[in-house]
Design a protein around this motif. Sequence first.
Motif, short mmCIF file in Angstrom:
data_model
loop_
_atom_site.label_atom_id
_atom_site.label_comp_id
_atom_site.label_asym_id
_atom_site.label_seq_id
_atom_site.Cartn_x
_atom_site.Cartn_y
_atom_site.Cartn_z
N ILE A 99 0.03 -47.62 -36.20
CA ILE A 99 -1.04 -46.93 -35.47
C ILE A 99 -0.91 -45.42 -35.64
O ILE A 99 -1.91 -44.73 -35.84
N LYS A 100 0.31 -44.91 -35.61
CA LYS A 100 0.52 -43.47 -35.80
C LYS A 100 0.07 -43.05 -37.20
O LYS A 100 -0.57 -42.01 -37.36
N LYS A 129 -7.57 -38.02 -31.20
CA LYS A 129 -6.37 -37.52 -30.51
C LYS A 129 -6.24 -38.17 -29.14
O LYS A 129 -5.16 -38.65 -28.77
N ASP A 130 -7.33 -38.19 -28.39
CA ASP A 130 -7.31 -38.80 -27.07
C ASP A 130 -6.98 -40.30 -27.15
O ASP A 130 -6.20 -40.81 -26.35
N ALA A 131 -7.58 -40.98 -28.11
CA ALA A 131 -7.34 -42.41 -28.27
C ALA A 131 -5.87 -42.67 -28.58
O ALA A 131 -5.26 -43.56 -27.97
N TYR A 132 -5.31 -41.91 -29.49
CA TYR A 132 -3.90 -42.09 -29.84
C TYR A 132 -3.00 -41.85 -28.62
O TYR A 132 -2.10 -42.64 -28.34
N GLU A 133 -3.27 -40.81 -27.88
CA GLU A 133 -2.46 -40.51 -26.70
C GLU A 133 -2.55 -41.62 -25.66
O GLU A 133 -1.55 -42.00 -25.05
N LYS A 134 -3.76 -42.15 -25.44
CA LYS A 134 -3.95 -43.24 -24.47
C LYS A 134 -3.23 -44.51 -24.93
O LYS A 134 -2.62 -45.21 -24.12
N ILE A 135 -3.30 -44.81 -26.22
CA ILE A 135 -2.64 -46.00 -26.75
C ILE A 135 -1.13 -45.88 -26.57
O ILE A 135 -0.47 -46.82 -26.14
N LYS A 157 3.75 -47.58 -23.75
CA LYS A 157 4.98 -47.25 -23.03
C LYS A 157 4.98 -47.85 -21.64
O LYS A 157 6.01 -48.30 -21.15
N ASP A 158 3.81 -47.84 -20.99
CA ASP A 158 3.71 -48.39 -19.64
C ASP A 158 3.90 -49.91 -19.62
O ASP A 158 4.46 -50.46 -18.69
N MET A 174 -7.59 -49.25 -14.39
CA MET A 174 -7.13 -49.75 -15.69
C MET A 174 -8.05 -49.19 -16.78
O MET A 174 -9.27 -49.22 -16.65
N ILE A 175 -7.48 -48.71 -17.83
CA ILE A 175 -8.27 -48.16 -18.92
C ILE A 175 -8.72 -49.26 -19.86
O ILE A 175 -8.07 -50.30 -19.97
N ASN A 176 -9.83 -49.04 -20.51
CA ASN A 176 -10.32 -49.99 -21.50
C ASN A 176 -9.67 -49.64 -22.83
O ASN A 176 -10.20 -48.88 -23.62
N ILE A 177 -8.51 -50.20 -23.06
CA ILE A 177 -7.71 -49.86 -24.24
C ILE A 177 -8.41 -50.27 -25.54
O ILE A 177 -8.21 -49.62 -26.57
N ASN A 178 -9.24 -51.30 -25.49
CA ASN A 178 -9.94 -51.74 -26.71
C ASN A 178 -10.84 -50.65 -27.27
O ASN A 178 -10.99 -50.54 -28.48
N LYS A 179 -11.41 -49.85 -26.40
CA LYS A 179 -12.25 -48.72 -26.83
C LYS A 179 -11.43 -47.75 -27.69
O LYS A 179 -11.90 -47.27 -28.72
N TYR A 180 -10.21 -47.51 -27.28
CA TYR A 180 -9.34 -46.58 -28.00
C TYR A 180 -8.87 -47.17 -29.33
O TYR A 180 -8.78 -46.46 -30.32
N TYR A 181 -8.62 -48.46 -29.33
CA TYR A 181 -8.25 -49.12 -30.59
C TYR A 181 -9.41 -49.01 -31.59
O TYR A 181 -9.21 -48.73 -32.76
N ARG A 182 -10.64 -49.25 -31.11
CA ARG A 182 -11.82 -49.14 -31.99
C ARG A 182 -12.00 -47.73 -32.52
O ARG A 182 -12.39 -47.54 -33.67
N THR A 183 -11.72 -46.74 -31.69
CA THR A 183 -11.85 -45.34 -32.11
C THR A 183 -11.00 -45.06 -33.34
O THR A 183 -11.42 -44.36 -34.25
N LEU A 184 -9.80 -45.64 -33.36
CA LEU A 184 -8.90 -45.43 -34.50
C LEU A 184 -9.11 -46.46 -35.60
O LEU A 184 -8.56 -46.32 -36.68
N GLY A 185 -9.88 -47.50 -35.31
CA GLY A 185 -10.12 -48.52 -36.33
C GLY A 185 -8.97 -49.50 -36.48
O GLY A 185 -8.72 -49.99 -37.57
N VAL A 186 -8.27 -49.78 -35.38
CA VAL A 186 -7.18 -50.75 -35.41
C VAL A 186 -7.51 -51.90 -34.46
O VAL A 186 -8.37 -51.77 -33.59
N THR A 187 -6.80 -53.02 -34.62
CA THR A 187 -7.07 -54.18 -33.78
C THR A 187 -6.24 -54.18 -32.50
O THR A 187 -6.60 -54.83 -31.53
N GLY A 188 -5.12 -53.50 -32.53
CA GLY A 188 -4.23 -53.49 -31.38
C GLY A 188 -3.00 -54.35 -31.61
O GLY A 188 -2.06 -54.32 -30.83
N ASN A 189 -3.01 -55.12 -32.67
CA ASN A 189 -1.86 -55.97 -33.00
C ASN A 189 -0.84 -55.25 -33.86
O ASN A 189 0.24 -55.78 -34.11
#
Length: 66
Positions: free
Chosen positions: A22-23, A52-58, A63-64, A1-16
């Motif tokens: 996000i795009k 770029k990596d963070a956006y792709e992972k999010i 989608k999953d 399982m990936i740590n999705i919160n890390k990717y949200y932080r990279t882009l500066g979003v909360t995930g909500n």
Amino acid sequence: MININKYYRTLGVTGNEDIRVIKKIYMKVAQKYHPDKNNNSADSIEKFIDAKDAYEKIIKFRKDVS
């Protein structure tokens, strides 16, 4: 399982946020750190690739889940 919160932080979003929001944020971050706009600075290249990596992972995660 990936740590999705890390990717949200990279882009500066909360995930909500909606995927369209996000795009839009990703596009702003990518433009800010694009190597062509920063004289190919190593720091900007790293941040650009991270965004770029963070956006792709999010996107993949969203989608999953749905």
